[in-house]
Design a protein around this motif. Structure first.
Motif, PDB file in Angstrom:
ATOM      1  N   TYR A  39       0.840  -1.195   0.000  1.00  0.00           N
ATOM      2  CA  TYR A  39       0.000   0.000   0.000  1.00  0.00           C
ATOM      3  C   TYR A  39       0.873   1.242   0.000  1.00  0.00           C
ATOM      4  O   TYR A  39       2.008   1.218   0.479  1.00  0.00           O
ATOM      5  CB  TYR A  39      -0.954  -0.007   1.209  1.00  0.00           C
ATOM      6  CG  TYR A  39      -2.017  -1.067   1.082  1.00  0.00           C
ATOM      7  CD1 TYR A  39      -3.244  -0.784   0.502  1.00  0.00           C
ATOM      8  CD2 TYR A  39      -1.776  -2.364   1.510  1.00  0.00           C
ATOM      9  CE1 TYR A  39      -4.218  -1.758   0.359  1.00  0.00           C
ATOM     10  CE2 TYR A  39      -2.741  -3.351   1.376  1.00  0.00           C
ATOM     11  CZ  TYR A  39      -3.956  -3.036   0.801  1.00  0.00           C
ATOM     12  OH  TYR A  39      -4.924  -4.006   0.651  1.00  0.00           O
ATOM     13  N   ASP A  40       0.354   2.324  -0.545  1.00  0.00           N
ATOM     14  CA  ASP A  40       1.119   3.558  -0.721  1.00  0.00           C
ATOM     15  C   ASP A  40       0.972   4.542   0.432  1.00  0.00           C
ATOM     16  O   ASP A  40       1.887   5.320   0.702  1.00  0.00           O
ATOM     17  CB  ASP A  40       0.670   4.256  -2.013  1.00  0.00           C
ATOM     18  CG  ASP A  40       0.830   3.357  -3.210  1.00  0.00           C
ATOM     19  OD1 ASP A  40       1.968   2.917  -3.470  1.00  0.00           O
ATOM     20  OD2 ASP A  40      -0.178   3.075  -3.883  1.00  0.00           O
ATOM     21  N   LEU A  41      -0.184   4.533   1.091  1.00  0.00           N
ATOM     22  CA  LEU A  41      -0.475   5.478   2.159  1.00  0.00           C
ATOM     23  C   LEU A  41      -1.102   4.755   3.343  1.00  0.00           C
ATOM     24  O   LEU A  41      -1.809   3.757   3.169  1.00  0.00           O
ATOM     25  CB  LEU A  41      -1.459   6.559   1.688  1.00  0.00           C
ATOM     26  CG  LEU A  41      -1.053   7.423   0.504  1.00  0.00           C
ATOM     27  CD1 LEU A  41      -2.230   8.282   0.053  1.00  0.00           C
ATOM     28  CD2 LEU A  41       0.152   8.288   0.858  1.00  0.00           C
ATOM     29  N   LEU A  42      -0.870   5.299   4.533  1.00  0.00           N
ATOM     30  CA  LEU A  42      -1.519   4.837   5.747  1.00  0.00           C
ATOM     31  C   LEU A  42      -2.085   6.061   6.446  1.00  0.00           C
ATOM     32  O   LEU A  42      -1.353   7.017   6.706  1.00  0.00           O
ATOM     33  CB  LEU A  42      -0.525   4.135   6.672  1.00  0.00           C
ATOM     34  CG  LEU A  42      -1.025   3.783   8.075  1.00  0.00           C
ATOM     35  CD1 LEU A  42      -2.146   2.744   8.003  1.00  0.00           C
ATOM     36  CD2 LEU A  42       0.121   3.280   8.927  1.00  0.00           C
ATOM     37  N   ALA A  43      -3.389   6.054   6.710  1.00  0.00           N
ATOM     38  CA  ALA A  43      -4.044   7.202   7.329  1.00  0.00           C
ATOM     39  C   ALA A  43      -4.811   6.762   8.568  1.00  0.00           C
ATOM     40  O   ALA A  43      -5.364   5.663   8.627  1.00  0.00           O
ATOM     41  CB  ALA A  43      -4.994   7.872   6.346  1.00  0.00           C
ATOM     42  N   LYS A  44      -4.822   7.668   9.549  1.00  0.00           N
ATOM     43  CA  LYS A  44      -5.563   7.440  10.792  1.00  0.00           C
ATOM     44  C   LYS A  44      -6.727   8.420  10.835  1.00  0.00           C
ATOM     45  O   LYS A  44      -6.551   9.613  10.569  1.00  0.00           O
ATOM     46  CB  LYS A  44      -4.651   7.679  11.992  1.00  0.00           C
ATOM     47  CG  LYS A  44      -5.307   7.445  13.336  1.00  0.00           C
ATOM     48  CD  LYS A  44      -4.283   7.695  14.437  1.00  0.00           C
ATOM     49  CE  LYS A  44      -4.837   7.434  15.805  1.00  0.00           C
ATOM     50  NZ  LYS A  44      -3.819   7.724  16.845  1.00  0.00           N
TER      51      LYS A  44
END
Length: 80
Positions: A39-44
């Motif tokens: 995956y390219d991004l990790l967001a909370k």
């Protein structure tokens, strides 16, 4: 409030545009990181307790231009 983490697979060359769209357009976002791997991004995100997680992800996140796939993790408890 409940925390969820969403990983984003972006279309080629679109990760920065997706990250910008998240930060500028989604009020529930806490932070977003670029990542290596599948995956390219990790967001909370922080959602209200009564907010439908499935609707939030499918209607507000998966519809962002440049998003190819998502993987959502619901957090139960924060330590530390």
């Amino acid at each position: 409030m409940k925390a969820i983490f969403v990983q984003f697979k972006c279309r080629p060359g679109q990760a920065y545009e997706v990250a910008d769209a998240l930060v500028q357009g989604i009020e529930e976002i806490s932070e977003v990181y670029s990542t290596s791997g599948q995956y390219d991004l990790l967001a909370k995100f922080y959602l209200d307790d009564g907010q439908d997680t499935g609707r939030f992800v499918t209607e507000q996140l998966q519809t962002i231009n440049g998003v190819a796939d998502t993987f959502t993790t619901v957090a139960f408890k924060a330590f530390g």
